[in-house]
Scaffold this motif. Sequence first.
Motif, PDB file in Angstrom:
ATOM      1  N   ASP A  95     -45.399   1.819  56.517  1.00 55.14           N
ATOM      2  CA  ASP A  95     -44.784   1.966  55.201  1.00 55.14           C
ATOM      3  C   ASP A  95     -44.619   0.645  54.467  1.00 55.14           C
ATOM      4  O   ASP A  95     -44.689   0.603  53.249  1.00 55.14           O
ATOM      5  CB  ASP A  95     -43.407   2.642  55.341  1.00 55.14           C
ATOM      6  CG  ASP A  95     -43.574   4.069  55.817  1.00 55.14           C
ATOM      7  OD1 ASP A  95     -44.709   4.578  55.675  1.00 55.14           O
ATOM      8  OD2 ASP A  95     -42.602   4.645  56.311  1.00 55.14           O
ATOM      9  N   VAL A  96     -44.365  -0.388  55.221  1.00 55.64           N
ATOM     10  CA  VAL A  96     -44.120  -1.673  54.555  1.00 55.64           C
ATOM     11  C   VAL A  96     -45.335  -2.590  54.667  1.00 55.64           C
ATOM     12  O   VAL A  96     -45.275  -3.748  54.292  1.00 55.64           O
ATOM     13  CB  VAL A  96     -42.895  -2.390  55.160  1.00 55.64           C
ATOM     14  CG1 VAL A  96     -41.621  -1.701  54.713  1.00 55.64           C
ATOM     15  CG2 VAL A  96     -43.006  -2.463  56.658  1.00 55.64           C
ATOM     16  N   LEU A  97     -46.420  -2.032  55.140  1.00 56.20           N
ATOM     17  CA  LEU A  97     -47.585  -2.882  55.394  1.00 56.20           C
ATOM     18  C   LEU A  97     -48.058  -3.589  54.134  1.00 56.20           C
ATOM     19  O   LEU A  97     -48.238  -4.818  54.114  1.00 56.20           O
ATOM     20  CB  LEU A  97     -48.731  -2.026  55.973  1.00 56.20           C
ATOM     21  CG  LEU A  97     -49.992  -2.810  56.314  1.00 56.20           C
ATOM     22  CD1 LEU A  97     -49.700  -3.859  57.375  1.00 56.20           C
ATOM     23  CD2 LEU A  97     -51.100  -1.888  56.789  1.00 56.20           C
ATOM     24  N   VAL A  98     -48.229  -2.836  53.051  1.00 58.47           N
ATOM     25  CA  VAL A  98     -48.795  -3.434  51.846  1.00 58.47           C
ATOM     26  C   VAL A  98     -47.916  -4.563  51.301  1.00 58.47           C
ATOM     27  O   VAL A  98     -48.398  -5.681  51.089  1.00 58.47           O
ATOM     28  CB  VAL A  98     -49.090  -2.354  50.791  1.00 58.47           C
ATOM     29  CG1 VAL A  98     -49.544  -2.988  49.491  1.00 58.47           C
ATOM     30  CG2 VAL A  98     -50.149  -1.401  51.316  1.00 58.47           C
ATOM     31  N   PRO A  99     -46.612  -4.305  51.091  1.00 59.43           N
ATOM     32  CA  PRO A  99     -45.794  -5.425  50.607  1.00 59.43           C
ATOM     33  C   PRO A  99     -45.816  -6.618  51.553  1.00 59.43           C
ATOM     34  O   PRO A  99     -45.896  -7.770  51.098  1.00 59.43           O
ATOM     35  CB  PRO A  99     -44.387  -4.836  50.510  1.00 59.43           C
ATOM     36  CG  PRO A  99     -44.461  -3.428  50.912  1.00 59.43           C
ATOM     37  CD  PRO A  99     -45.876  -3.039  51.106  1.00 59.43           C
ATOM     38  N   LEU A 100     -45.787  -6.346  52.859  1.00 55.29           N
ATOM     39  CA  LEU A 100     -45.800  -7.467  53.807  1.00 55.29           C
ATOM     40  C   LEU A 100     -47.084  -8.274  53.676  1.00 55.29           C
ATOM     41  O   LEU A 100     -47.070  -9.505  53.586  1.00 55.29           O
ATOM     42  CB  LEU A 100     -45.680  -6.945  55.230  1.00 55.29           C
ATOM     43  CG  LEU A 100     -44.264  -6.818  55.789  1.00 55.29           C
ATOM     44  CD1 LEU A 100     -44.331  -6.346  57.234  1.00 55.29           C
ATOM     45  CD2 LEU A 100     -43.527  -8.155  55.701  1.00 55.29           C
ATOM     46  N   LEU A 101     -48.206  -7.557  53.644  1.00 57.52           N
ATOM     47  CA  LEU A 101     -49.495  -8.248  53.545  1.00 57.52           C
ATOM     48  C   LEU A 101     -49.554  -9.087  52.277  1.00 57.52           C
ATOM     49  O   LEU A 101     -49.994 -10.240  52.279  1.00 57.52           O
ATOM     50  CB  LEU A 101     -50.637  -7.230  53.544  1.00 57.52           C
ATOM     51  CG  LEU A 101     -50.993  -6.606  54.895  1.00 57.52           C
ATOM     52  CD1 LEU A 101     -52.051  -5.536  54.700  1.00 57.52           C
ATOM     53  CD2 LEU A 101     -51.483  -7.674  55.864  1.00 57.52           C
ATOM     54  N   LEU A 102     -49.103  -8.492  51.170  1.00 55.50           N
ATOM     55  CA  LEU A 102     -49.150  -9.228  49.906  1.00 55.50           C
ATOM     56  C   LEU A 102     -48.268 -10.472  49.989  1.00 55.50           C
ATOM     57  O   LEU A 102     -48.658 -11.567  49.553  1.00 55.50           O
ATOM     58  CB  LEU A 102     -48.699  -8.326  48.758  1.00 55.50           C
ATOM     59  CG  LEU A 102     -49.712  -7.255  48.355  1.00 55.50           C
ATOM     60  CD1 LEU A 102     -49.145  -6.379  47.260  1.00 55.50           C
ATOM     61  CD2 LEU A 102     -51.020  -7.904  47.892  1.00 55.50           C
TER      62      LEU A 102
END
Lengths: 112, 625, 204
Positions: A47-54
């Motif tokens: 769920d938090v992958l995208v914000p973390l990656l960014l």
Amino acid sequence: MSHAVDSRESEEQDHHPQPGQYIKVAIILAVVTALEVAIYYVDALRDVLVPLLLAFAVIKFIMVALWFMHLRFDSRMFRRFFVTGIVLALVVFGIVLWIFFTHLGGPAPTAA
Amino acid sequence: MATAAYPTRRGFFTRPRSTTGKWSWFFTVDHKKIGIMYCVTAFIFFIVGGLEALAIRSQLAQPNGEILNAEVYNQFFTMHGLTMIFLVVMPMGVGLMNYLVPLLIGARDVAFPRLNAFSYWVFLFGGIFLYSSFFLGGAPDGGWFGYAPLNETLPGHGMTFYALGLQILGVASLAGAVNFIITIINMRAPGMTLLRMPVFVWMTLVTAFLLLFAMPIIAVALFELMFDRAFQATFFDPTQGGDPLLWQHLFWLFGHPEVYIMILPAMGIVSDVLPTFSGKPIFGYNAIVFAGAAIGFMGWGVWAHHMFTTGLGPVANSAFALSTMFIAVPTGVKIFNWIGTMWGGSLRFTTPMLFSIGFIAMFIIGGLSGVTHSIAPHDAQQQDTYYVVAHFHYVLFGGAIFGLFSGFYYWWPKAFGKLLSEKLGKVHFWLMFLGFNLTFGPFHVLGLNGMPRRIYTYVEGMGWDFMNLLSTIGAFVIALSALVFIANVVITRRRGEEAGADPWDARTLEWSTTSPPPEYNFEEIPIVRHRDDFWHRKYIETPEGEPARVLAGGAVATHEHEAGHGIHMPSPSYFPIVAATGLPLLGYGVIYFNSTGKALLVLGALVTMMGLFGWVLEPGAEERV
Amino acid sequence: MSTHEVASAPVAEHHTSTGLDNTKLAMWAFLGSECLFFGSFITTYLLYRNRVLDGPTPHEIYDIPFTSVSSFILLMSSLTMVLALAAIQRGDHKTMRVWLACTALLGMAFIGGQVYEFTTFVEEGLKISTSVFGSSFFVLTGFHGAHVTVGIFMLLALVGMSMSGRLGDRHEGARKVELIGLYWHFVDIVWIVIFTVIYLIPTN
Ligand code: HEM
Ligand SMILES: [Cu+2]
């Protein structure tokens, strides 16, 4: 640009960091990259992958720009050129994608 | 730069030395020569584009015209648009910038003289490349904005020439933009602060920034088109999931800044001409500079007003309608400034002044029709009709071209030492003014009566016949006026009046040096103490606030015996033109992507690389021997 | 802005209005422009990444471990690049050449990886003509690769100039190395974005 002439700025130019500092920065970059790849495989973080990656990408980006490209130490004029390009790109292309994705019913007529 | 360490002879070449004579033009790095080459080349393209326009107008003079068939008509209107935009208005502006910016800021040359020469040659070769398409199976025929998916379904090489030709021209623009930005930021004479720069220099700076950020976007769109047409990609092919609207977004993200790229230099010219012939400083300098910068900035937020009818949705349509209306505000500020400059001045109606005033009047009309387009529902009626054609001709011809001619008449004596004839100049102006309005005024009516853009013929009984005929007559009047200009040039070359350094009693630095200026521009780099510094050297203010001439003030110091001694100028170079030669070769290589084409690609890459290597390895200026 | 600021500004060896080096300023202007260049390609990709027709999806085709390694290689080439700069700033031409050569080698390794990746993708059924996803992927990463290649040429040119004594003294040499370095780091930065946005962020 009205601060074009600022003698303080140009005097700062020669305070480049030492190799030791460069290596420290590189280690941080390597660790962040390792983290990026690692979280990619952790299902719990879906769920938090995208914000973390960014966030990680932004950190790497900024570190390279500030240290390796010396924006931290150099004249503000250089930074202005670069930041203008980045911000302009983010804004206009953000709007383009926003128009596509909100109004035209999403991007994927043939999504798998 | 330490030059002593370098040998004068490098490899097989000796560096070109001469700065006079026919060949010197090929290897020159002098910004003044390059400026003249830009203007002359652009003027030749102006004639070519004008002939295309005459053919178009002849075809449309009457219903059921039979002069051009549909195919040729499509090629002609497309090439007419591309020519006028990329080969006329832009390079004429760049030519004046080249000639003037160093003189106006008190510099001896631009920051990168060889890059400057490179820009010119790339522009020239790009133009020739584009035009060679006529002989290689047909010119581009999809309109200047080359909408998808037509841009890839059109047969032949035409639109591939479009993709590659504009790409090459873009390289020239980008290099020029970088050069002017750095020149203006970094090469100003002592005391020439940013807010003392002539308005033309400011507008050049804004234009250069617009180019810097807009060219890469169109470059990408053109690359994508190129990959679609030549290498089986499907970016804009709707049958493969490609999105034609992506092309429109990328194109207009470039395209709208582009219209300001074309108009801002003209606005700068007018802002320098009006004060000279009004005997007053520009009214509201800060406001006019700020408005110029604001236009440049806001110009990035309006592109989708070209796409109102594509179904962007109500939110986007409203937002872009509003931003477009707002951009008229800084534009209006400028118009008030120009009128304020003339207000109460002692006006001299010379030819450059007439063109400047013509510019203001015509630009107001074009700006107002622009505002009517900005109202989205309104635009739904106007889009793709002659009404839009009227709009952009009023801003581009009535605006940019009038402004550029104002600049030509104004700076001609500086560049060539002789005045153009005022009598012929006025004939030129009035003919052009009349012809222009006769040609493009009727377009408003035609458009509102529903005549669509880009039709190669029409039937009688639509109520369009009379206006079309008027317009065609107007077009020939414009052609006549251009002939008058050419006659003026030819006649005064032989027996024109000597201009002297300062024929107009002008205000800015370029008039403080001889006409034409020496290669090094200024004997001594001027030290600037005021805005309009040259004026302040010539005049002081009396207690009543009237200007009074300073005796001998502003006289040009020429010590003939030692003129230019010890001034070290950049040396001519072979490499800019060599490096530029490779680009059209690459272009042909992509178009004919068979074994010959591949050989051309390799050759083009090698030539450009050789040019660049030679360039890097030679110093900017040779040591004197 | 007042006069005296200008009159006093120029620093000894720079004869420019701002005291900043012309070429360095030009490089930054160019890099600002490049942001819009890559921005346009990335936008195209983001619009098209789910449009795969019958071809493979991004997920099916990407080899994350492999790309992670090549990303890491490019990232480390930025380190060797700054080490080269630090060396020439000390006046140490030889060490500089070593680091420059390392940077070029890492760059070549990266390009080699890209060539391998492209060939594998084509074998697995993703070509430039397969879908707009294919078109946008190959053209975006291809242009990045072209930038890296140009960078490699420039690095090798620096090494060559240094060996033939044309690089100039310590100051002039550092200026040139820094300039090429800026370009190189920029290309690296773009890959940082590409790696995350194109490879790591999942599509559905
Ligand atoms: C007050 C300022 C302006 C406003 C509000 C404005 C507004 C517009 C709008 C809304 C359109 C789209 C019309 C349509 O296609 O339906 C348009 C088209 C156009 N404008 Fe303007 N404009 C302004 C100034 C200019 C200037 C200064 C130039 C060039 C020097 C220019 C050149 C063009 C061109 C070339 C087109 C047509 C593009 C094409 O479809 O081929 N405009 N303008
Ligand atoms: Cu527009």
